[in-house]
Design a protein around this motif. Structure first.
Motif, PDB file in Angstrom:
ATOM      1  N   ASP A  57     -78.650  70.496  38.949  1.00 41.00           N
ATOM      2  CA  ASP A  57     -78.704  69.827  39.985  1.00 41.00           C
ATOM      3  C   ASP A  57     -77.452  70.095  40.953  1.00 41.00           C
ATOM      4  OD1 ASP A  57     -80.041  67.823  41.668  1.00 41.00           O
ATOM      5  OD2 ASP A  57     -78.866  66.300  40.761  1.00 41.00           O
ATOM      6  N   PRO A  58     -76.430  69.984  40.583  1.00 42.26           N
ATOM      7  CA  PRO A  58     -75.248  70.247  41.401  1.00 42.26           C
ATOM      8  C   PRO A  58     -75.124  71.609  41.860  1.00 42.26           C
ATOM      9  CG  PRO A  58     -74.281  69.530  39.234  1.00 42.26           C
ATOM     10  CD  PRO A  58     -75.758  69.511  39.179  1.00 42.26           C
ATOM     11  N   ALA A  59     -75.756  72.606  41.165  1.00 44.79           N
ATOM     12  CA  ALA A  59     -75.562  73.951  41.417  1.00 44.79           C
ATOM     13  C   ALA A  59     -76.772  74.277  42.701  1.00 44.79           C
ATOM     14  CB  ALA A  59     -75.889  74.900  40.568  1.00 44.79           C
ATOM     15  N   LEU A  60     -77.974  73.655  42.353  1.00 47.46           N
ATOM     16  CA  LEU A  60     -78.709  73.579  43.585  1.00 47.46           C
ATOM     17  C   LEU A  60     -78.769  72.972  44.654  1.00 47.46           C
ATOM     18  CD1 LEU A  60     -82.038  72.879  41.337  1.00 47.46           C
ATOM     19  CD2 LEU A  60     -81.462  75.055  42.763  1.00 47.46           C
ATOM     20  N   ASP A  61     -77.875  71.615  44.646  1.00 42.54           N
ATOM     21  CA  ASP A  61     -77.158  71.162  45.819  1.00 42.54           C
ATOM     22  C   ASP A  61     -76.453  72.102  46.707  1.00 42.54           C
ATOM     23  OD1 ASP A  61     -78.517  69.039  45.200  1.00 42.54           O
ATOM     24  OD2 ASP A  61     -76.877  67.774  44.588  1.00 42.54           O
ATOM     25  N   GLU A  62     -75.702  72.715  46.035  1.00 45.48           N
ATOM     26  CA  GLU A  62     -74.496  73.796  46.489  1.00 45.48           C
ATOM     27  C   GLU A  62     -75.392  74.890  47.248  1.00 45.48           C
ATOM     28  OE1 GLU A  62     -71.215  76.813  45.322  1.00 45.48           O
ATOM     29  OE2 GLU A  62     -71.099  74.835  44.454  1.00 45.48           O
ATOM     30  N   LEU A  63     -76.491  75.551  46.510  1.00 44.42           N
ATOM     31  CA  LEU A  63     -77.299  76.564  47.005  1.00 44.42           C
ATOM     32  C   LEU A  63     -78.210  75.900  48.268  1.00 44.42           C
ATOM     33  CD1 LEU A  63     -78.593  79.568  46.736  1.00 44.42           C
ATOM     34  CD2 LEU A  63     -80.308  78.282  45.012  1.00 44.42           C
ATOM     35  N   ASP A  64     -78.806  74.744  48.094  1.00 42.17           N
ATOM     36  CA  ASP A  64     -79.449  74.378  49.008  1.00 42.17           C
ATOM     37  C   ASP A  64     -80.755  75.003  49.364  1.00 42.17           C
ATOM     38  OD1 ASP A  64     -80.389  72.535  50.898  1.00 42.17           O
ATOM     39  OD2 ASP A  64     -79.034  73.254  52.485  1.00 42.17           O
ATOM     40  N   PRO A  65     -81.880  75.047  48.515  1.00 41.35           N
ATOM     41  CA  PRO A  65     -82.728  75.955  48.621  1.00 41.35           C
ATOM     42  C   PRO A  65     -83.702  75.677  49.621  1.00 41.35           C
ATOM     43  CG  PRO A  65     -83.085  74.599  46.645  1.00 41.35           C
ATOM     44  CD  PRO A  65     -81.533  74.228  47.136  1.00 41.35           C
ATOM     45  N   THR A  66     -83.852  74.582  50.100  1.00 39.32           N
ATOM     46  CA  THR A  66     -84.594  74.161  51.201  1.00 39.32           C
ATOM     47  C   THR A  66     -83.884  73.899  52.555  1.00 39.32           C
ATOM     48  OG1 THR A  66     -84.564  71.833  50.468  1.00 39.32           O
ATOM     49  CG2 THR A  66     -86.257  72.892  49.446  1.00 39.32           C
ATOM     50  N   TYR A  67     -82.986  74.091  52.480  1.00 41.63           N
ATOM     51  CA  TYR A  67     -82.153  73.826  53.763  1.00 41.63           C
ATOM     52  C   TYR A  67     -82.128  72.687  54.381  1.00 41.63           C
ATOM     53  CZ  TYR A  67     -82.796  79.234  53.906  1.00 41.63           C
ATOM     54  OH  TYR A  67     -82.624  80.471  53.476  1.00 41.63           O
ATOM     55  N   GLY A  68     -81.707  71.975  53.359  1.00 44.54           N
ATOM     56  CA  GLY A  68     -81.685  70.339  53.762  1.00 44.54           C
ATOM     57  C   GLY A  68     -82.841  69.494  53.625  1.00 44.54           C
ATOM     58  N   ALA A  69     -84.183  70.084  53.314  1.00 43.14           N
ATOM     59  CA  ALA A  69     -85.281  69.352  53.529  1.00 43.14           C
ATOM     60  C   ALA A  69     -85.399  68.638  51.878  1.00 43.14           C
ATOM     61  CB  ALA A  69     -86.530  70.026  53.859  1.00 43.14           C
ATOM     62  N   PRO A  70     -86.020  67.450  51.874  1.00 43.62           N
ATOM     63  CA  PRO A  70     -85.892  66.677  50.367  1.00 43.62           C
ATOM     64  C   PRO A  70     -87.123  67.621  49.526  1.00 43.62           C
ATOM     65  CG  PRO A  70     -87.156  65.472  52.175  1.00 43.62           C
ATOM     66  CD  PRO A  70     -86.356  66.701  52.867  1.00 43.62           C
ATOM     67  N   TYR A  71     -86.848  67.592  48.247  1.00 45.81           N
ATOM     68  CA  TYR A  71     -87.577  67.986  47.506  1.00 45.81           C
ATOM     69  C   TYR A  71     -87.522  67.462  45.862  1.00 45.81           C
ATOM     70  CZ  TYR A  71     -84.231  70.808  45.716  1.00 45.81           C
ATOM     71  OH  TYR A  71     -82.660  71.331  45.095  1.00 45.81           O
TER      72      TYR A  71
END
Length: 154
Positions: A60-74
């Motif tokens: 979860d924190p690693a994905l928050d840093e990567l931001d795979p959706t450019y800020g859009a919720p998923y």
């Protein structure tokens, strides 16, 4: 919705899975009304809710840093691939050698679109299937889906 390449997301999740001794089976991103990212995991002993939760908390924190959706919720999901998971990797095929599998073909072969038999061989491009009435060699390009056969009678 704009999403980073799945290969980039998979590489991040794979690194964390390797550190935890978990097999990352697949990563799926579904667009639509409720976008979701699902990581399918497995271990030698199978997957339970605790394993899913630990992996979820790690990625979860690693994905928050990567931001795979450019800020859009998923929604982030972590799941077992299930008993009927398709065989995709060389490791999947090697693990199932000698076991009963169900093969669905894109087009019929000898009048059949679904064949059940023992997975007798795998070379990366073909599978050998012992159907009992004979052994077939099938090119993987003809196979729509192959998974362990689930026998409910046992």
């Amino acid at each position: 919705m704009k999403v980073k390449p799945i290969e980039e997301i998979r590489a991040l999740l794979q690194r964390i899975a390797d550190e935890m001794g978990i097999e990352l089976v697949d990563v799926e991103f579904r667009q639509g009304r409720s976008p979701s990212l699902t990581a399918f995991i497995d271990t030698e002993d199978g997957v339970d809710l605790d394993t899913c939760e630990k992996y979820h908390n790690a990625i979860d924190p690693a994905l928050d840093e990567l931001d795979p959706t450019y800020g859009a919720p998923y929604t982030l999901n972590v799941s077992s691939p299930g008993l009927d998971r398709p065989l995709k990797t060389a490791r999947d095929f090697e693990r199932c050698l000698g076991e009963k599998v169900e093969v669905r073909l894109f087009s019929p072969m000898k009048g059949k679109k679904t064949i059940e038999g023992i997975l007798a061989g795998y070379d990366g491009k073909n599978i050998r299937l012992d159907e009992g009435e004979g052994e077939y060699t099938l090119e993987l390009s003809r196979v729509a889906k192959i998974c362990r056969a689930i026998d409910f009678d046992d």
